[in-house]
Design a protein around this motif. Sequence first.
Motif, PDB file in Angstrom:
ATOM      1  N   HIS A 272       0.862  -1.189   0.000  1.00  0.00           N
ATOM      2  CA  HIS A 272       0.000   0.000   0.000  1.00  0.00           C
ATOM      3  C   HIS A 272       0.900   1.241   0.000  1.00  0.00           C
ATOM      4  N   PRO A 273       0.763   2.134  -0.989  1.00  0.00           N
ATOM      5  CA  PRO A 273       1.704   3.252  -1.116  1.00  0.00           C
ATOM      6  C   PRO A 273       1.615   4.290  -0.007  1.00  0.00           C
ATOM      7  N   GLU A 274       0.501   4.318   0.740  1.00  0.00           N
ATOM      8  CA  GLU A 274       0.337   5.360   1.758  1.00  0.00           C
ATOM      9  C   GLU A 274       0.622   4.871   3.172  1.00  0.00           C
ATOM     10  N   LEU A 275       1.077   3.634   3.312  1.00  0.00           N
ATOM     11  CA  LEU A 275       1.382   3.104   4.642  1.00  0.00           C
ATOM     12  C   LEU A 275       2.884   2.915   4.787  1.00  0.00           C
ATOM     13  N   GLY A 276       3.456   3.614   5.736  1.00  0.00           N
ATOM     14  CA  GLY A 276       4.889   3.512   5.959  1.00  0.00           C
ATOM     15  C   GLY A 276       5.665   4.488   5.101  1.00  0.00           C
ATOM     16  N   PRO A 277       6.895   4.784   5.495  1.00  0.00           N
ATOM     17  CA  PRO A 277       7.725   5.727   4.742  1.00  0.00           C
ATOM     18  C   PRO A 277       8.132   5.136   3.397  1.00  0.00           C
ATOM     19  N   PRO A 278       8.042   5.894   2.305  1.00  0.00           N
ATOM     20  CA  PRO A 278       8.401   5.382   0.982  1.00  0.00           C
ATOM     21  C   PRO A 278       9.915   5.288   0.817  1.00  0.00           C
ATOM     22  N   PRO A 279      10.376   4.559  -0.206  1.00  0.00           N
ATOM     23  CA  PRO A 279      11.825   4.477  -0.473  1.00  0.00           C
ATOM     24  C   PRO A 279      12.408   5.851  -0.766  1.00  0.00           C
ATOM     25  N   ALA A 280      13.606   6.076  -0.262  1.00  0.00           N
ATOM     26  CA  ALA A 280      14.240   7.383  -0.443  1.00  0.00           C
ATOM     27  C   ALA A 280      14.954   7.493  -1.782  1.00  0.00           C
ATOM     28  N   ASP A 281      15.335   6.369  -2.398  1.00  0.00           N
ATOM     29  CA  ASP A 281      16.128   6.440  -3.623  1.00  0.00           C
ATOM     30  C   ASP A 281      15.982   5.152  -4.428  1.00  0.00           C
ATOM     31  N   GLU A 282      16.579   5.176  -5.621  1.00  0.00           N
ATOM     32  CA  GLU A 282      16.478   4.028  -6.521  1.00  0.00           C
ATOM     33  C   GLU A 282      17.253   2.834  -5.983  1.00  0.00           C
ATOM     34  N   ALA A 283      18.349   3.072  -5.263  1.00  0.00           N
ATOM     35  CA  ALA A 283      19.105   1.959  -4.691  1.00  0.00           C
ATOM     36  C   ALA A 283      18.236   1.151  -3.727  1.00  0.00           C
ATOM     37  N   THR A 284      17.411   1.853  -2.959  1.00  0.00           N
ATOM     38  CA  THR A 284      16.489   1.169  -2.045  1.00  0.00           C
ATOM     39  C   THR A 284      15.458   0.368  -2.819  1.00  0.00           C
ATOM     40  N   ARG A 285      14.870   0.982  -3.834  1.00  0.00           N
ATOM     41  CA  ARG A 285      13.857   0.280  -4.627  1.00  0.00           C
ATOM     42  C   ARG A 285      14.439  -0.948  -5.308  1.00  0.00           C
ATOM     43  N   ALA A 286      15.662  -0.833  -5.827  1.00  0.00           N
ATOM     44  CA  ALA A 286      16.287  -1.952  -6.529  1.00  0.00           C
ATOM     45  C   ALA A 286      16.564  -3.117  -5.581  1.00  0.00           C
ATOM     46  N   LEU A 287      17.066  -2.816  -4.384  1.00  0.00           N
ATOM     47  CA  LEU A 287      17.359  -3.875  -3.425  1.00  0.00           C
ATOM     48  C   LEU A 287      16.077  -4.530  -2.932  1.00  0.00           C
ATOM     49  N   GLU A 288      15.028  -3.748  -2.741  1.00  0.00           N
ATOM     50  CA  GLU A 288      13.746  -4.328  -2.338  1.00  0.00           C
ATOM     51  C   GLU A 288      13.199  -5.258  -3.415  1.00  0.00           C
ATOM     52  N   ARG A 289      13.314  -4.856  -4.677  1.00  0.00           N
ATOM     53  CA  ARG A 289      12.866  -5.734  -5.768  1.00  0.00           C
ATOM     54  C   ARG A 289      13.659  -7.040  -5.771  1.00  0.00           C
ATOM     55  N   ARG A 290      14.953  -6.949  -5.500  1.00  0.00           N
ATOM     56  CA  ARG A 290      15.776  -8.160  -5.489  1.00  0.00           C
ATOM     57  C   ARG A 290      15.423  -9.063  -4.314  1.00  0.00           C
ATOM     58  N   LEU A 291      15.141  -8.475  -3.149  1.00  0.00           N
ATOM     59  CA  LEU A 291      14.725  -9.281  -2.004  1.00  0.00           C
ATOM     60  C   LEU A 291      13.394  -9.983  -2.278  1.00  0.00           C
ATOM     61  N   VAL A 292      12.483  -9.287  -2.948  1.00  0.00           N
ATOM     62  CA  VAL A 292      11.199  -9.894  -3.276  1.00  0.00           C
ATOM     63  C   VAL A 292      11.385 -11.058  -4.249  1.00  0.00           C
ATOM     64  N   GLY A 293      12.236 -10.858  -5.255  1.00  0.00           N
ATOM     65  CA  GLY A 293      12.388 -11.877  -6.287  1.00  0.00           C
ATOM     66  C   GLY A 293      13.324 -13.008  -5.942  1.00  0.00           C
ATOM     67  N   ASP A 294      14.375 -12.725  -5.156  1.00  0.00           N
ATOM     68  CA  ASP A 294      15.410 -13.726  -4.884  1.00  0.00           C
ATOM     69  C   ASP A 294      15.416 -14.175  -3.434  1.00  0.00           C
ATOM     70  N   GLY A 295      14.290 -13.982  -2.741  1.00  0.00           N
ATOM     71  CA  GLY A 295      14.267 -14.308  -1.323  1.00  0.00           C
ATOM     72  C   GLY A 295      14.572 -15.755  -1.001  1.00  0.00           C
ATOM     73  N   ASP A 296      14.273 -16.671  -1.930  1.00  0.00           N
ATOM     74  CA  ASP A 296      14.529 -18.085  -1.662  1.00  0.00           C
ATOM     75  C   ASP A 296      15.996 -18.440  -1.809  1.00  0.00           C
ATOM     76  N   HIS A 297      16.840 -17.494  -2.249  1.00  0.00           N
ATOM     77  CA  HIS A 297      18.270 -17.768  -2.374  1.00  0.00           C
ATOM     78  C   HIS A 297      19.002 -17.608  -1.042  1.00  0.00           C
ATOM     79  N   TYR A 298      18.308 -17.069  -0.038  1.00  0.00           N
ATOM     80  CA  TYR A 298      18.939 -16.772   1.243  1.00  0.00           C
ATOM     81  C   TYR A 298      18.063 -17.256   2.396  1.00  0.00           C
ATOM     82  N   ALA A 299      18.707 -17.595   3.493  1.00  0.00           N
ATOM     83  CA  ALA A 299      17.997 -17.952   4.722  1.00  0.00           C
ATOM     84  C   ALA A 299      18.307 -16.901   5.773  1.00  0.00           C
ATOM     85  N   MET A 300      17.280 -16.485   6.512  1.00  0.00           N
ATOM     86  CA  MET A 300      17.502 -15.470   7.537  1.00  0.00           C
ATOM     87  C   MET A 300      18.098 -16.112   8.781  1.00  0.00           C
ATOM     88  N   GLY A 301      19.172 -15.515   9.285  1.00  0.00           N
ATOM     89  CA  GLY A 301      19.805 -16.050  10.475  1.00  0.00           C
ATOM     90  C   GLY A 301      19.583 -15.191  11.711  1.00  0.00           C
TER      91      GLY A 301
END
Length: 247
Positions: free
Chosen positions: A120-149
């Motif tokens: 939802h675009p109006e909930l929470g602070p939006p990304p400050a820059d393109e680097a943030t948006r790019a990393l978020e897209r990668r986490l969404v798409g490649d999340g199964d490549h990593y396990a949270m420790g």
Amino acid sequence: MLPPTEPVPNRKSTPRVDFEVDDFDSDEKRYLDFYRTVGVHEESLVPLATHNDGPNSYYVLFDRSATWGHPGMPQVLAVHLQRDHEKRMFSFEHAQLPLPAMAQSWLIHRGCPPDAIGLHPELGPPPADEATRALERRLVGDGDHYAMGYSYTSDDPDDMVIVVVLRAQDEQVPSPFRVVVEEVDTETWTHTLREGGFDTAGEALQWCDDRLTGKAGPLPPVRPAATPSRPAGVAKVPAPHPPSRSR
């Protein structure tokens, strides 16, 4: 992403979550698990993203009550709800995760269409820059490549930060341990997301501890993967140019 916890925004305009299971049943253990994990917190859950697809529902939820729980615990809840309309039964899976992008990834790998679970675009602070948006897209798409420790969420108004340690499923990749850091600028009400690479879990955890105590230096860069060399005498073939699109 940390939606504001105090003061709570206008409750009339804040979305409410409806799991639509009032007329459904489940086995006793699952029903109690659902109530303890989700139902008891229903008034405190803010739906950052939802998608309904027949018998399946997918939710990215911010839990406002988590700030009063164990220090550092994740404040985002991913829920996959499954309903059997003929038998009037339901089942569910859930995961507490520190970042909305990780919750989106978790749901996508349980069948949610990737383009249907946008935040939802109006909930929470939006990304400050393109680097943030790019990393978020990668986490969404490649999340199964990593396990949270490890993760720690701090909603201190003077230093709103989330640190996450991830371990690559492929142990041969460079920088097999990654630290992802989200920081919220309360003046501009935006957030940044950055990533660093480490060779060992101990180094990654130490950096997180230093960041939470204000002693950390810059994140070390992620080492790039080695580029395979071409055999001698083999020419490099230019990549074809994509066709131009007229608008």
